[in-house]
Write an enzyme that holds these catalytic residues in place. Sequence first.
Site, PDB file in Angstrom:
ATOM      1  CD  GLU A  29      51.460  19.371  19.088  1.00  0.00           C
ATOM      2  OE1 GLU A  29      50.726  18.361  19.184  1.00  0.00           O
ATOM      3  OE2 GLU A  29      52.614  19.331  18.659  1.00  0.00           O
ATOM      4  CB  CYS A  54      45.530  16.027  23.872  1.00  0.00           C
ATOM      5  SG  CYS A  54      47.247  15.912  24.384  1.00  0.00           S
ATOM      6  N   GLY A 104      45.057  23.147  21.798  1.00  0.00           N
ATOM      7  CA  GLY A 104      43.670  23.226  22.259  1.00  0.00           C
ATOM      8  C   GLY A 104      42.765  22.410  21.358  1.00  0.00           C
ATOM      9  CB  SER A 105      39.118  22.480  21.003  1.00  0.00           C
ATOM     10  OG  SER A 105      39.010  23.868  20.741  1.00  0.00           O
ATOM     11  N   GLY A 162      41.727  25.365  16.692  1.00  0.00           N
ATOM     12  CA  GLY A 162      42.820  25.237  15.726  1.00  0.00           C
ATOM     13  C   GLY A 162      42.399  25.611  14.311  1.00  0.00           C
TER      14      GLY A 162
HETATM   15  P1  NAD Z   1      40.302  25.409  23.877  1.00  0.00           P
HETATM   16  O1  NAD Z   1      40.384  25.201  22.421  1.00  0.00           O
HETATM   17  O2  NAD Z   1      39.010  25.808  24.470  1.00  0.00           O
HETATM   18  O3  NAD Z   1      41.349  26.539  24.314  1.00  0.00           O
HETATM   19  C1  NAD Z   1      42.733  26.390  24.062  1.00  0.00           C
HETATM   20  C2  NAD Z   1      43.409  27.745  24.030  1.00  0.00           C
HETATM   21  O4  NAD Z   1      42.985  28.438  22.861  1.00  0.00           O
HETATM   22  C3  NAD Z   1      43.051  28.647  25.223  1.00  0.00           C
HETATM   23  O5  NAD Z   1      44.205  29.351  25.626  1.00  0.00           O
HETATM   24  C4  NAD Z   1      42.039  29.581  24.614  1.00  0.00           C
HETATM   25  O6  NAD Z   1      41.972  30.801  25.306  1.00  0.00           O
HETATM   26  C5  NAD Z   1      42.632  29.746  23.218  1.00  0.00           C
HETATM   27  N1  NAD Z   1      41.715  30.312  22.210  1.00  0.00           N
HETATM   28  C6  NAD Z   1      40.441  29.979  21.978  1.00  0.00           C
HETATM   29  N2  NAD Z   1      39.926  30.760  20.990  1.00  0.00           N
HETATM   30  C7  NAD Z   1      40.923  31.577  20.596  1.00  0.00           C
HETATM   31  C8  NAD Z   1      41.022  32.620  19.618  1.00  0.00           C
HETATM   32  N3  NAD Z   1      39.983  32.977  18.869  1.00  0.00           N
HETATM   33  N4  NAD Z   1      42.194  33.257  19.465  1.00  0.00           N
HETATM   34  C9  NAD Z   1      43.254  32.920  20.216  1.00  0.00           C
HETATM   35  N5  NAD Z   1      43.223  31.955  21.182  1.00  0.00           N
HETATM   36  C10 NAD Z   1      42.063  31.292  21.362  1.00  0.00           C
HETATM   37  O7  NAD Z   1      40.848  24.063  24.570  1.00  0.00           O
HETATM   38  P2  NAD Z   1      40.873  23.657  26.113  1.00  0.00           P
HETATM   39  O8  NAD Z   1      39.502  23.326  26.568  1.00  0.00           O
HETATM   40  O9  NAD Z   1      41.677  24.636  26.917  1.00  0.00           O
HETATM   41  O10 NAD Z   1      41.755  22.320  26.051  1.00  0.00           O
HETATM   42  C11 NAD Z   1      41.245  21.082  25.697  1.00  0.00           C
HETATM   43  C12 NAD Z   1      41.541  20.743  24.251  1.00  0.00           C
HETATM   44  O11 NAD Z   1      42.929  20.876  23.997  1.00  0.00           O
HETATM   45  C13 NAD Z   1      41.205  19.313  23.906  1.00  0.00           C
HETATM   46  O12 NAD Z   1      40.624  19.280  22.630  1.00  0.00           O
HETATM   47  C14 NAD Z   1      42.554  18.628  23.914  1.00  0.00           C
HETATM   48  O13 NAD Z   1      42.610  17.441  23.148  1.00  0.00           O
HETATM   49  C15 NAD Z   1      43.424  19.696  23.358  1.00  0.00           C
HETATM   50  N6  NAD Z   1      44.822  19.497  23.710  1.00  0.00           N
HETATM   51  C16 NAD Z   1      45.670  19.071  22.741  1.00  0.00           C
HETATM   52  C17 NAD Z   1      46.995  18.822  23.049  1.00  0.00           C
HETATM   53  C18 NAD Z   1      47.951  18.310  22.005  1.00  0.00           C
HETATM   54  O14 NAD Z   1      49.140  18.374  22.241  1.00  0.00           O
HETATM   55  N7  NAD Z   1      47.492  17.820  20.863  1.00  0.00           N
HETATM   56  C19 NAD Z   1      47.465  19.029  24.354  1.00  0.00           C
HETATM   57  C20 NAD Z   1      46.573  19.488  25.308  1.00  0.00           C
HETATM   58  C21 NAD Z   1      45.247  19.715  24.985  1.00  0.00           C
END
Ligand code: NAD
Length: 503
Positions: A256, A290, A234-235, A239
């Site tokens: 990631e 991503c 995720g973001s 992370g």
């Molecule tokens: P996001 O960070 O909003 O959410 C990602 C996940 O994290 C979701 O399941 C969310 O519910 C969870 N999350 C958020 N806060 C949390 C917490 N406090 N505790 C536990 N889980 C929590 O990201 P998004 O909008 O779903 O996805 C887009 C982002 O993901 C972009 O920044 C993109 O670059 C990144 N991404 C990275 C990769 C990679 O492999 N590097 C792959 C796909 C997406």
Amino acid sequence: MSCELFERLGIAGDERLASPGAPGTITVTNPATAEPIGAVRLDDERAYDRVVAQASESFARWRSVPAPERGQVVRAIGDEFRKHKTALGELVSLEVGKILQEGLGEVQETIDIADFAVGLSRQLYGLTMPSERPSHRLMEQWHPLGPIGVISAFNFPNAVWAWNAMLAAVCGDTIVWKPSLFAPLTAMASNAIADRVARALGHPGIFNLVIGADQVVGERLIADSRLPLVSATGSCRMGKHVGAAVAQRFGRCLLELGGNNAAIIDQTADLKLTIPAIVFAAVGTAGQRCTSTRRLIVHESIMDDVCRRLVAAYKTVRIGDPLKDGTLVGPLINQRSVDGFLAAIDAAKQQGGEVLAGGAKAEVAGLRGFYVQPTIIRAPKSNRLAIASDETFAPILYVFSFKTLDEAIAMQNGVAQGLTSAIFTDSVRAAEAFLAASGSDCGIANVNAGTSGAEIGGAFGGEKETGGGRESGSDSWKAYMRRQTNTVNFGTELKLAQGIRFD
Ligand code: NAD
């Protein structure tokens, strides 16, 4: 339509499905139409605890199943995904707005990683080393780690789980998956397919799903010391928080996170190949990968030509219903993303950027979804554009110019994230300089291939604020196991290492 899809995927009777608006549920919206396609009941803390208890219990059995036998379970799961590829690909499209080709491609990635994991199940090699002591054997072996937590982002609602789950399963781990609340239906269908197959083969509880709010279920998962590894996609913002919480309890994290990927085009590049590669990487998945190309760094001598060709190519990109043949760009995931897209364009303009293509919302006849125009913004003469340091999860491509390759590489590396990168060149020297230790600082660096669309065979992940994790191919499996070093004395005397005498 979605009901029929749920039938085909075997989740029509899932007790999580609810009526939109019912208490304790979230409504899932189709980003192409802004209309609800279903609602899902959310898990609370007690439900979460039950799921992790089940995953822990199953781990105690699964870890002792021989790895090649675990591989056979994953083989059967891969076959089941083959059967459901079309339906699941459609559900991915429906739920997150990817064009169908990309939805199908995502499920294919799951099939590919399952195949990879089957072979891997016979290759979880440890090393043996010569011991410095006579009649001693020194070796390493890899053991299953435990139930692992998988947190996935909305934009790869099936494949990111599979990268983790297929490898973890052959490694002898069980999986507790917390998907994005923007894509719970794909998660339900994917987990149900894997769980059904594993159960039928006598292995219940390997694949587990928990769907809940970040503050309720997410926080509990990252603090849960029953989960020795949390793999979170995720973001960067997420992370940073997850990484700190898991480290606090000495757990392991596989992160990631976001990317801010650049492609360099030098003066020798073959533009026939380069332009389509850039367009696919910049506008594919509506810039919501991503690995999407967000920055283009072009040699000043070909700048005008490259911009002209790109603008011409962008004019041919069809925006529309992601499930319709011929559509190349579907919607963004939600209104918030559209607002973020517009805000980034405003900021770029204020910072002197020139909009060469797009720059506004897109209207698609008959659909009220979250559509935007793929956008190209040229940096001002100063070659600086502060907004380009952010990852805006939308199809915006910022274009910069360079004079020397060193300068281009410094620009490419000059952001906080370090996921993917590319150079387009016919110069061996430039290509090798880009791949050298002093070249790209990203986890992935390509030559004459775009920043997006990685194959599963290589390790996938990035450096710096992208989090440092590696998933998928190569030896990424080691993250899902614990290494144990063994010394066996098969002699009759006690020999101490380093020749120490202790008589
Ligand atoms: P996001 O960070 O909003 O959410 C990602 C996940 O994290 C979701 O399941 C969310 O519910 C969870 N999350 C958020 N806060 C949390 C917490 N406090 N505790 C536990 N889980 C929590 O990201 P998004 O909008 O779903 O996805 C887009 C982002 O993901 C972009 O920044 C993109 O670059 C990144 N991404 C990275 C990769 C990679 O492999 N590097 C792959 C796909 C997406």
